[in-house]
Design a protein around this motif. Sequence first.
Motif, PDB file in Angstrom:
ATOM      1  N   LYS A 249       0.810  -1.216   0.000  1.00 27.62           N
ATOM      2  CA  LYS A 249       0.000   0.000   0.000  1.00 27.62           C
ATOM      3  C   LYS A 249       0.852   1.279   0.000  1.00 27.62           C
ATOM      4  CE  LYS A 249      -4.088  -2.065   2.115  1.00 27.62           C
ATOM      5  NZ  LYS A 249      -5.116  -1.969   3.183  1.00 27.62           N
ATOM      6  N   PRO A 250       1.703   1.448  -1.023  1.00 29.08           N
ATOM      7  CA  PRO A 250       2.438   2.714  -1.123  1.00 29.08           C
ATOM      8  C   PRO A 250       1.462   3.861  -1.412  1.00 29.08           C
ATOM      9  CG  PRO A 250       2.645   1.471  -3.154  1.00 29.08           C
ATOM     10  CD  PRO A 250       1.955   0.566  -2.187  1.00 29.08           C
ATOM     11  N   TRP A 251       1.857   5.092  -1.080  1.00 28.17           N
ATOM     12  CA  TRP A 251       0.970   6.204  -1.423  1.00 28.17           C
ATOM     13  C   TRP A 251       0.828   6.265  -2.942  1.00 28.17           C
ATOM     14  CZ3 TRP A 251       2.397  10.199  -4.608  1.00 28.17           C
ATOM     15  CH2 TRP A 251       3.774  10.421  -4.792  1.00 28.17           C
ATOM     16  N   TRP A 252      -0.360   6.649  -3.379  1.00 28.79           N
ATOM     17  CA  TRP A 252      -0.594   6.679  -4.816  1.00 28.79           C
ATOM     18  C   TRP A 252      -1.636   7.727  -5.180  1.00 28.79           C
ATOM     19  CZ3 TRP A 252      -3.772   1.819  -6.741  1.00 28.79           C
ATOM     20  CH2 TRP A 252      -4.860   1.609  -5.904  1.00 28.79           C
ATOM     21  N   ILE A 253      -1.603   8.087  -6.431  1.00 27.87           N
ATOM     22  CA  ILE A 253      -2.611   8.979  -7.013  1.00 27.87           C
ATOM     23  C   ILE A 253      -3.378   8.171  -8.053  1.00 27.87           C
ATOM     24  CG2 ILE A 253      -3.004  11.065  -8.369  1.00 27.87           C
ATOM     25  CD1 ILE A 253      -0.367  12.156  -7.269  1.00 27.87           C
ATOM     26  N   ARG A 254      -4.691   8.123  -7.925  1.00 26.77           N
ATOM     27  CA  ARG A 254      -5.524   7.402  -8.895  1.00 26.77           C
ATOM     28  C   ARG A 254      -6.122   8.410  -9.861  1.00 26.77           C
ATOM     29  NH1 ARG A 254      -8.473   2.251  -6.221  1.00 26.77           N
ATOM     30  NH2 ARG A 254      -8.046   1.543  -8.338  1.00 26.77           N
ATOM     31  N   ILE A 255      -5.804   8.221 -11.124  1.00 26.69           N
ATOM     32  CA  ILE A 255      -6.268   9.138 -12.164  1.00 26.69           C
ATOM     33  C   ILE A 255      -7.241   8.392 -13.066  1.00 26.69           C
ATOM     34  CG2 ILE A 255      -5.595  10.565 -14.129  1.00 26.69           C
ATOM     35  CD1 ILE A 255      -2.785  10.727 -12.832  1.00 26.69           C
ATOM     36  N   THR A 256      -8.451   8.921 -13.184  1.00 26.69           N
ATOM     37  CA  THR A 256      -9.412   8.380 -14.133  1.00 26.69           C
ATOM     38  C   THR A 256      -9.611   9.413 -15.234  1.00 26.69           C
ATOM     39  OG1 THR A 256     -10.544   7.106 -12.414  1.00 26.69           O
ATOM     40  CG2 THR A 256     -11.731   7.453 -14.483  1.00 26.69           C
ATOM     41  N   ALA A 257      -9.187   9.075 -16.419  1.00 20.16           N
ATOM     42  CA  ALA A 257      -9.207  10.022 -17.536  1.00 20.16           C
ATOM     43  C   ALA A 257     -10.413   9.767 -18.431  1.00 20.16           C
ATOM     44  CB  ALA A 257      -7.927   9.899 -18.346  1.00 20.16           C
ATOM     45  N   PRO A 258     -10.944  10.781 -19.054  1.00 23.50           N
ATOM     46  CA  PRO A 258     -12.026  10.578 -20.032  1.00 23.50           C
ATOM     47  C   PRO A 258     -11.496   9.893 -21.280  1.00 23.50           C
ATOM     48  CG  PRO A 258     -11.316  12.872 -20.021  1.00 23.50           C
ATOM     49  CD  PRO A 258     -10.601  12.206 -18.884  1.00 23.50           C
ATOM     50  N   LEU A 259     -12.396   9.263 -22.010  1.00 21.21           N
ATOM     51  CA  LEU A 259     -11.987   8.525 -23.208  1.00 21.21           C
ATOM     52  C   LEU A 259     -11.352   9.436 -24.251  1.00 21.21           C
ATOM     53  CD1 LEU A 259     -14.966   6.034 -23.607  1.00 21.21           C
ATOM     54  CD2 LEU A 259     -12.581   5.442 -23.142  1.00 21.21           C
ATOM     55  N   TRP A 260     -11.832  10.680 -24.342  1.00 21.73           N
ATOM     56  CA  TRP A 260     -11.269  11.565 -25.360  1.00 21.73           C
ATOM     57  C   TRP A 260      -9.789  11.849 -25.103  1.00 21.73           C
ATOM     58  CZ3 TRP A 260      -9.059  16.013 -23.656  1.00 21.73           C
ATOM     59  CH2 TRP A 260      -9.527  16.564 -22.455  1.00 21.73           C
ATOM     60  N   LEU A 261      -9.389  11.874 -23.810  1.00 18.80           N
ATOM     61  CA  LEU A 261      -7.984  12.091 -23.495  1.00 18.80           C
ATOM     62  C   LEU A 261      -7.154  10.863 -23.883  1.00 18.80           C
ATOM     63  CD1 LEU A 261      -5.728  13.786 -22.292  1.00 18.80           C
ATOM     64  CD2 LEU A 261      -6.349  12.906 -20.025  1.00 18.80           C
ATOM     65  N   LEU A 262      -7.696   9.676 -23.614  1.00 21.56           N
ATOM     66  CA  LEU A 262      -7.009   8.457 -24.034  1.00 21.56           C
ATOM     67  C   LEU A 262      -6.840   8.426 -25.546  1.00 21.56           C
ATOM     68  CD1 LEU A 262      -5.837   5.616 -23.411  1.00 21.56           C
ATOM     69  CD2 LEU A 262      -8.163   4.736 -23.701  1.00 21.56           C
ATOM     70  N   ARG A 263      -7.857   8.882 -26.270  1.00 21.18           N
ATOM     71  CA  ARG A 263      -7.781   8.904 -27.729  1.00 21.18           C
ATOM     72  C   ARG A 263      -6.617   9.773 -28.199  1.00 21.18           C
ATOM     73  NH1 ARG A 263      -8.553   6.059 -32.076  1.00 21.18           N
ATOM     74  NH2 ARG A 263      -6.379   6.175 -31.462  1.00 21.18           N
ATOM     75  N   ILE A 264      -6.424  10.915 -27.563  1.00 25.00           N
ATOM     76  CA  ILE A 264      -5.321  11.809 -27.918  1.00 25.00           C
ATOM     77  C   ILE A 264      -3.984  11.151 -27.602  1.00 25.00           C
ATOM     78  CG2 ILE A 264      -4.190  13.992 -27.353  1.00 25.00           C
ATOM     79  CD1 ILE A 264      -6.987  15.167 -26.877  1.00 25.00           C
ATOM     80  N   ILE A 265      -3.895  10.526 -26.418  1.00 26.88           N
ATOM     81  CA  ILE A 265      -2.643   9.903 -25.987  1.00 26.88           C
ATOM     82  C   ILE A 265      -2.250   8.761 -26.925  1.00 26.88           C
ATOM     83  CG2 ILE A 265      -1.568   8.510 -24.160  1.00 26.88           C
ATOM     84  CD1 ILE A 265      -3.240  10.169 -22.145  1.00 26.88           C
ATOM     85  N   THR A 266      -3.205   7.894 -27.260  1.00 28.95           N
ATOM     86  CA  THR A 266      -2.885   6.753 -28.114  1.00 28.95           C
ATOM     87  C   THR A 266      -2.606   7.190 -29.550  1.00 28.95           C
ATOM     88  OG1 THR A 266      -5.259   6.329 -28.443  1.00 28.95           O
ATOM     89  CG2 THR A 266      -4.133   5.074 -26.710  1.00 28.95           C
ATOM     90  N   PHE A 267      -3.277   8.224 -30.002  1.00 29.76           N
ATOM     91  CA  PHE A 267      -2.991   8.747 -31.342  1.00 29.76           C
ATOM     92  C   PHE A 267      -1.551   9.255 -31.406  1.00 29.76           C
ATOM     93  CE2 PHE A 267      -2.652  12.265 -34.342  1.00 29.76           C
ATOM     94  CZ  PHE A 267      -3.154  11.692 -35.503  1.00 29.76           C
ATOM     95  N   CYS A 268      -1.158  10.022 -30.384  1.00 28.61           N
ATOM     96  CA  CYS A 268       0.213  10.542 -30.343  1.00 28.61           C
ATOM     97  C   CYS A 268       1.219   9.403 -30.191  1.00 28.61           C
ATOM     98  CB  CYS A 268       0.358  11.529 -29.192  1.00 28.61           C
ATOM     99  SG  CYS A 268      -0.589  13.064 -29.406  1.00 28.61           S
TER     100      CYS A 268
END
Length: 331
Positions: A249-268
């Motif tokens: 259980k290390p400290w962590w940040i949970r990020i839930t991104a919208p699909l449109w952001l994933l689309r930009i990331i995978t396109f790039c």
Amino acid sequence: MKILVTGASGFIGSFIVEEALKRGFETWAAIRKSSSRAFLQDARIHFIELNFASEEQLKDQLRDHQFDYVVHAAGVTKCLHKEDFFRINTEGTKNLVRALMALKMPLRRFVYISSLSIMGAIREEQPYTEIRESDEAKPNTAYGLSKLEAEQWLDTVSEKFPYVILRPTGVYGPRERDYFMIAKSIKSHTDFAVGFKQQDITFVYVTDVVQAVFLALEKGQTGRRYFLSDGEVYQSSTFSDLIHRELGKPWWIRITAPLWLLRIITFCGEYIAHLTGKVTALNNDKYNIMRQRNWRCDIEPARKELGYEPQVKLEEGVRRSVQWYKENGWL
């Protein structure tokens, strides 16, 4: 009994080789010259180099052998160019089967490792229901389509060739590298999820896939297809939660991104991959996989016809996997 395992140096293939040795098979591991033998150290393993790009060369390479069983686990899940999925997963399968048939190999069974991904995003109206063999396959990735085309081609030789198809959902366990990246990210204090709509996830531990392989070799009916999971359904955060716990259980940040952001990331990501010539997990296929909401599948046919019964649920499987990653210096 003599068995040939293709993709033997890979994640699933190396476990199949180990089980074949335990069962007393004369075990042949099909590899490329460049293949790592890190997980193929047993002195009882026989090695054979096969070129799936050429039917004629395959015939030459296999001519002096008589195999009772073949497990075709070779294939690619990530490629720089879309056409490579079809060259390797589809045409490679065709070339191997044609070579085996041309040599009149007296096979008792040929097991083809396909994937749940061949079904695509179906039954996505809530509440989600299990994807069944009778559903129309609508693959939404190049990987899934290449696997489906190989399956459909096998149907054209069904009367002459004793094949059985296994369609596992997400396979994880020691030695696996894609799910490992989630563990690596969590250790670095970040967990990343995509989409806000409920996502039902299924998993299958690698040794349960291996169990199904040998049941299919023994009991599988020619032309049948069997979905494989551990029989449970999980939410998208469950896997990360279990890894987080196993890492202390290390400290962590949970990020839930919208699909449109994933689309930009995978396109790039795909654009950069083509510029650099390096395969990346952040590609168009990854986008379609992560946006898919329903990964439920019906494993009752495997249970009833093969006697398949999953032995490792997700909590135990994650524990074993993280322990292996730690012991082997991956984490």
